[in-house]
Motif scaffolding. Sequence first.
Motif, short mmCIF file in Angstrom:
data_model
loop_
_atom_site.label_atom_id
_atom_site.label_comp_id
_atom_site.label_asym_id
_atom_site.label_seq_id
_atom_site.Cartn_x
_atom_site.Cartn_y
_atom_site.Cartn_z
N VAL A 106 -3.00 -0.38 7.70
CA VAL A 106 -3.30 0.56 6.61
C VAL A 106 -4.78 0.91 6.65
O VAL A 106 -5.63 0.03 6.77
N PHE A 142 -4.69 7.86 2.36
CA PHE A 142 -4.02 6.67 2.87
C PHE A 142 -3.35 7.00 4.20
O PHE A 142 -2.63 8.00 4.32
N ILE A 155 -7.59 3.34 4.34
CA ILE A 155 -7.82 4.18 3.16
C ILE A 155 -9.22 4.78 3.32
O ILE A 155 -10.20 4.05 3.41
N ALA A 183 -0.13 3.97 -2.57
CA ALA A 183 -0.41 5.33 -2.10
C ALA A 183 0.38 6.36 -2.88
O ALA A 183 -0.07 7.49 -3.09
N TYR A 213 0.82 -1.21 0.00
CA TYR A 213 0.00 0.00 0.00
C TYR A 213 0.86 1.27 0.00
O TYR A 213 0.41 2.32 -0.48
#
Length: 686
Positions: free
Chosen positions: A682, A645, A684, A348, A344
């Motif tokens: 993570v 993010f 989002i 990102a 990620y």
Amino acid sequence: MRGKVMKALQVPNIQLGACYYPEHWPEGLWEDDYKRMRELGFSIVRMAEFAWSIFEPEEGNFSFDFFDRALNLADKHGLKVVLGTPTATPPAWLTHKYPEVLNVSQDGVPYQHGQRRHYNYNAPIYRELSARIVQKMAKHYKDHPAVIGWQIDNELNCEINVFYSEADHKAFRTWLQTKYGTLEQLNKAWGAVFWNQTYTDWEQVFLTRPTVSDSPNPHQALDEKRFISDSAISFASLQAEILRGEAPNQWVTTNGLFGHLDNHKMTEELLDFIAYDSYPNFSTIYPDNGEKPLLDRKWSWNLSTVRSISPTFAVFEQQSGPGGWVNRMEQPSPKPGQMRLWTYQSIAHGADMVLYFRWRTAAFGTEIYWHGINDYHNRPNRRVEEARVVGKEINKISGKIAGAHYKAEVAILKDYDNEWDGELDHWHGPFEQESVSAWLKALQYNHVPVDALYIKPTMGLEELLRYKLLIYPHPTILTDEIANLLKEYVLQGGKLIFGARTGYKNEHGHCYMLPFPGTVSELCGISVEDFTLVGPHQKAPEVVMTGGEDREFSSTRFNEVLKVESSQAEVLAVYKNGYMAEKPALVKHSFGNGFAYYYGGVFSLQMAEELLKEVGLKQPIDWAELPEKVELAVREHQNGEKYMFLLNYADTPQEIYLEKEATELLTGEKLKGRITMKPFDVFIFS
């Protein structure tokens, strides 16, 4: 895209996959491997970049049966394929028959067959044979339903980025003749009158060779790096032209960002987009020994550099396991969650295609300790399960995020000439690394997204004006063209920050016969009155801010005393002690509608944070309170749709606070208030 159109990867969905080497495995494993890839949500594989001997086992004898079977089976399972041209590893028959293709050390010792990247770009026979294998492959696979694109070679200038074969010396002379025309102009550009280095015949001219005290002519060394870059680009161009002609419906790229190569020029001239190979655990081998190290988070800056070439791009090698060759580069295994975090991290920052390196760890060869998703035994493990989680998540969100661009209001300026000149010039080269590191930490820990921006004279002003703040720490080489572009940026309302040793060299690396900072003295409203390197047994002076609170910082190992030359200049900080006491260290200059700042030192984290406050830059999302350990990145579509993010790089839980309700895309949950992010987690938000 704001400003000029850049070469970018264009796909409707974020794609996951893996690097796969069918030549390493019994054919009976292929179908099960492909089947399990699909079960993980993978849709793409990369292969063949080291397989020249399979395509051409003997000179002029070509065979495609092996990879036909591998590609046909991939197609059967719905996998798309990126094919690599195999020129990074010339076959033994080639290097044995044509030893002139081998690269040579500066001392004149050829690098022999037995590893990789042991060739040079300029041997005519190597260019001829490389062109032939590329053409044969392109013609054969141009209509294969599985093949979507080509990777030229593999990691140009990796392992080694200097070349001293006879072919390179000859090509260098030709390159110089094109660039300078006459020996008179060459001698002038190289300052050859110094120490009686003047050349009277082109046959006397070589790439740098071993010298007393290991200190070659600095202007020759700078041109050498420019030549190496152009040689690599020429070699890539040879292949790109063939691929364009034979396979016009398949895209063309190459992978990696390595030294002595202008990746921006190469992509702009040859490629559809750039691809990167991301290994954040290199941070355990080359640690930042300074204050509050970024560690694997520093790879966000590497990805920013990739994004400066292609706003959306591919990662062809995403670290999935511990790394190491049999003789070097031992790395720890990614902790549970880190492989997902790093995936990620790439997304990102603009990656719309991520391929893990590698599907299964090699059981033989140099990279037996460079682990992939699967171990040698092929049984389930936590990395496989982590990839499965990512595959399911990407399936939910990929169509929403693909194509969105990273959004930043600040950029750190870079350029290749200063990068290459700074390798030999130990005055400004290390300063650049130290200052960029300080600024990255300040921006990351204060949650201010940042771009890398490589500046050149042909750049349009609009490309600069999209940023509220530009940071150019130590641009020693600074031409009139670049200086005028920067002046116009500030005149139009921009804010620009310089550090010590700015603007005192021209494009050849000669020092201007002007007061420092040379071409930007008027812009900065100052000249440099005095300067010193802080010796090993000397104490650096303290720097104290002049307004309001008594804020004091330690300066670093180099300091300039500034002299105010404009009534529009304001002294923001002075030196506190020593013979520099009360002399200006940091000056702000009003210029047109904007401001230029000049700091007569190497930036520390504290000074960078102080200047962030001064220019008024804050995190762009005002409804989220974030701890230092969490990175903020924003991708935005042209219609204004944004995705935020949050990446937790800590191995401990981190608490965030959301003032308003927001939907977390990976889980679908609506969150508000105080929320705990798990280690390496993570989020989002849309």
